[in-house]
Enzyme design. Sequence first.
Site, PDB file in Angstrom:
ATOM      1  N   LEU A   1       5.612   0.424  -1.415  1.00  0.00           N
ATOM      2  CA  LEU A   1       6.515  -0.296  -2.336  1.00  0.00           C
ATOM      3  C   LEU A   1       6.185  -1.266  -3.260  1.00  0.00           C
ATOM      4  O   LEU A   1       6.592  -1.439  -4.314  1.00  0.00           O
ATOM      5  CB  LEU A   1       8.034  -0.552  -1.774  1.00  0.00           C
ATOM      6  CG  LEU A   1       8.687   0.634  -0.948  1.00  0.00           C
ATOM      7  CD1 LEU A   1      10.039  -0.015  -0.442  1.00  0.00           C
ATOM      8  CD2 LEU A   1       8.892   1.786  -1.921  1.00  0.00           C
ATOM      9  N   GLY A   2       5.283  -2.116  -2.755  1.00  0.00           N
ATOM     10  CA  GLY A   2       4.777  -3.578  -3.829  1.00  0.00           C
ATOM     11  C   GLY A   2       3.834  -3.998  -2.679  1.00  0.00           C
ATOM     12  O   GLY A   2       3.360  -4.003  -1.679  1.00  0.00           O
TER      13      GLY A   2
ATOM     14  N   GLY B   1       1.932  -8.566  -3.014  1.00  0.00           N
ATOM     15  CA  GLY B   1       1.907 -10.073  -3.662  1.00  0.00           C
ATOM     16  C   GLY B   1       0.866 -10.723  -3.080  1.00  0.00           C
ATOM     17  O   GLY B   1       0.000 -10.273  -2.219  1.00  0.00           O
TER      18      GLY B   1
ATOM     19  N   SER C   1       1.783 -10.614   0.693  1.00  0.00           N
ATOM     20  CA  SER C   1       2.355  -9.615   1.565  1.00  0.00           C
ATOM     21  C   SER C   1       2.224  -8.500   0.790  1.00  0.00           C
ATOM     22  O   SER C   1       1.837  -8.330  -0.306  1.00  0.00           O
ATOM     23  CB  SER C   1       3.944  -9.703   1.987  1.00  0.00           C
ATOM     24  OG  SER C   1       4.642  -9.625   0.898  1.00  0.00           O
ATOM     25  N   THR C   2       2.285  -7.189   1.545  1.00  0.00           N
ATOM     26  CA  THR C   2       2.384  -5.754   1.214  1.00  0.00           C
ATOM     27  C   THR C   2       3.602  -5.426   1.441  1.00  0.00           C
ATOM     28  O   THR C   2       4.258  -5.793   2.709  1.00  0.00           O
ATOM     29  CB  THR C   2       1.513  -4.922   1.510  1.00  0.00           C
ATOM     30  OG1 THR C   2       0.946  -4.972   2.911  1.00  0.00           O
ATOM     31  CG2 THR C   2       0.144  -5.338   1.054  1.00  0.00           C
ATOM     32  N   VAL C   3       4.330  -4.366   0.929  1.00  0.00           N
ATOM     33  CA  VAL C   3       5.662  -4.160   1.195  1.00  0.00           C
ATOM     34  C   VAL C   3       5.871  -2.626   1.326  1.00  0.00           C
ATOM     35  O   VAL C   3       5.326  -1.859   0.439  1.00  0.00           O
ATOM     36  CB  VAL C   3       6.871  -4.304   0.317  1.00  0.00           C
ATOM     37  CG1 VAL C   3       8.158  -4.166   0.507  1.00  0.00           C
ATOM     38  CG2 VAL C   3       6.629  -6.010  -0.067  1.00  0.00           C
TER      39      VAL C   3
ATOM     40  N   LYS D   1       8.329  -5.711   5.166  1.00  0.00           N
ATOM     41  CA  LYS D   1       7.371  -6.764   4.555  1.00  0.00           C
ATOM     42  C   LYS D   1       6.033  -7.079   5.279  1.00  0.00           C
ATOM     43  O   LYS D   1       6.515  -7.728   6.555  1.00  0.00           O
ATOM     44  CB  LYS D   1       7.943  -8.087   3.956  1.00  0.00           C
ATOM     45  CG  LYS D   1       6.944  -9.105   3.268  1.00  0.00           C
ATOM     46  CD  LYS D   1       7.732 -10.232   3.050  1.00  0.00           C
ATOM     47  CE  LYS D   1       8.839 -10.017   1.825  1.00  0.00           C
ATOM     48  NZ  LYS D   1       9.220 -11.377   1.534  1.00  0.00           N
TER      49      LYS D   1
ATOM     50  N   ASP E   1      16.391 -21.024  -4.483  1.00  0.00           N
ATOM     51  CA  ASP E   1      15.383 -19.995  -5.272  1.00  0.00           C
ATOM     52  C   ASP E   1      16.188 -18.888  -5.854  1.00  0.00           C
ATOM     53  O   ASP E   1      15.629 -17.799  -6.330  1.00  0.00           O
ATOM     54  CB  ASP E   1      14.247 -19.407  -4.332  1.00  0.00           C
ATOM     55  CG  ASP E   1      12.893 -18.800  -5.113  1.00  0.00           C
ATOM     56  OD1 ASP E   1      12.758 -18.967  -6.262  1.00  0.00           O
ATOM     57  OD2 ASP E   1      12.268 -18.245  -4.542  1.00  0.00           O
TER      58      ASP E   1
END
Length: 405
Positions: free
Chosen positions: A62-63, A65, A68-70, A90, A196
């Site tokens: 899904l994503g 960064g 992490s990877t998701v 995550k 945040d």
Amino acid sequence: MGHPNAQSASFSTAPSASAAFEELPKDALVQEEDVPGYRADNYYPVTLGEVLNDRYRVVAKLGYGVGSTVWLCRDLKKGDANADDFFTVKVCTAQTASELNAQADKEIAIAEYVATVEGEHPGRNYIRLVQDHFNITSGYGTTHRCLVYKPMGMNLTDLRNLFPERSLGMPLFKQTVKIILIGLDFLHQAGVVHTDISPNNILLGIHDPSPLPEIEQAEIIDPAPRKTLPGRTIYYSRRMPLTHGSPVISDFGMACIGDSHRGDIMPDIYRAPEVILGMEWSYPVDIWAVGLMLWDLFEGTSLFSARKKGILNDEQHLAEMVSLMGPPPPAFLTRSEACKKYWDEQGNWIASTPIPDQSIWTREGKLNGEEKEMFIKFAQRLLRWLPEERASATDLLWDDFLRKP
């Protein structure tokens, strides 16, 4: 290709893809490979079909960064193979004792703390906390923290960008702000400061989970492009479909428990004045952030630029605040020695950066008449120099701007 033998991971008899996938060139930078500071050995080499912690079978990426990877995963413990069996996992990078791992620990601590908070409050429905967590070890000897969440849709930034002029329509905008405030009211009553809040950290909920098995089937019928390397496969992410659930506050990796704190928090242009100037801060920093979100979600632009020559600059940021809120009151100036760099004792601006020629009225460009006046008055209740003068989430929910149809 799978990764070297890994602990806490196994492979299921998930159906294999019935269609060929696109093999990406070995020299192309794919997804997380293009993240600044990328190191392959920091990322756990997740493989589609892998079962994490003997429970979560990976069905789609899904994503990704910096930290992490998701992945969308099916919970094998439930066993009934329906749309409610999906979770998002995550998989954090392996930077031991790093800030990123500290954020993962904070997410877990906040979730465990909130679980102890007694009482019924509708705001519980509008926050997304860790549901489960575990560690996995790769064949390279690196340990990775994994955080499990309920699946959610796109964030509010992506939703806003789907609309003309990058702006939510007024009914949707008001409803979104109300729900965020209800979630914040619960957090603040529970003693949690999020720190945040931004459109990137507000996700659309999933009222109907049927798109989740559709993603799983899409990966079987039309597998994501990928690059196969020794010891790892790097996949393209699948976009979550547009969902129709209520907004949910997420990402508690920077949250704090308690009434009074110090230290640098909040992303860039979202920083409240007390944070920039090194003062104590508390729940009102979240209210300030909601005030900035009004512009991001409805006006389609940020209220502050806070930059000189493209670089974040505190003096520019404070000068812009003066232009929109007027000079700070004397009570504010006494709370930090840093104020002497920017104002004299009477609150007159003495720094070299000129005050921009603007006001909060000129920065609102979509409304007219009574509606504009109500919007500005609402925003001014959130954007105040003195934190204690900002309205609480409870009070804001009763504001005429949100209550008027």
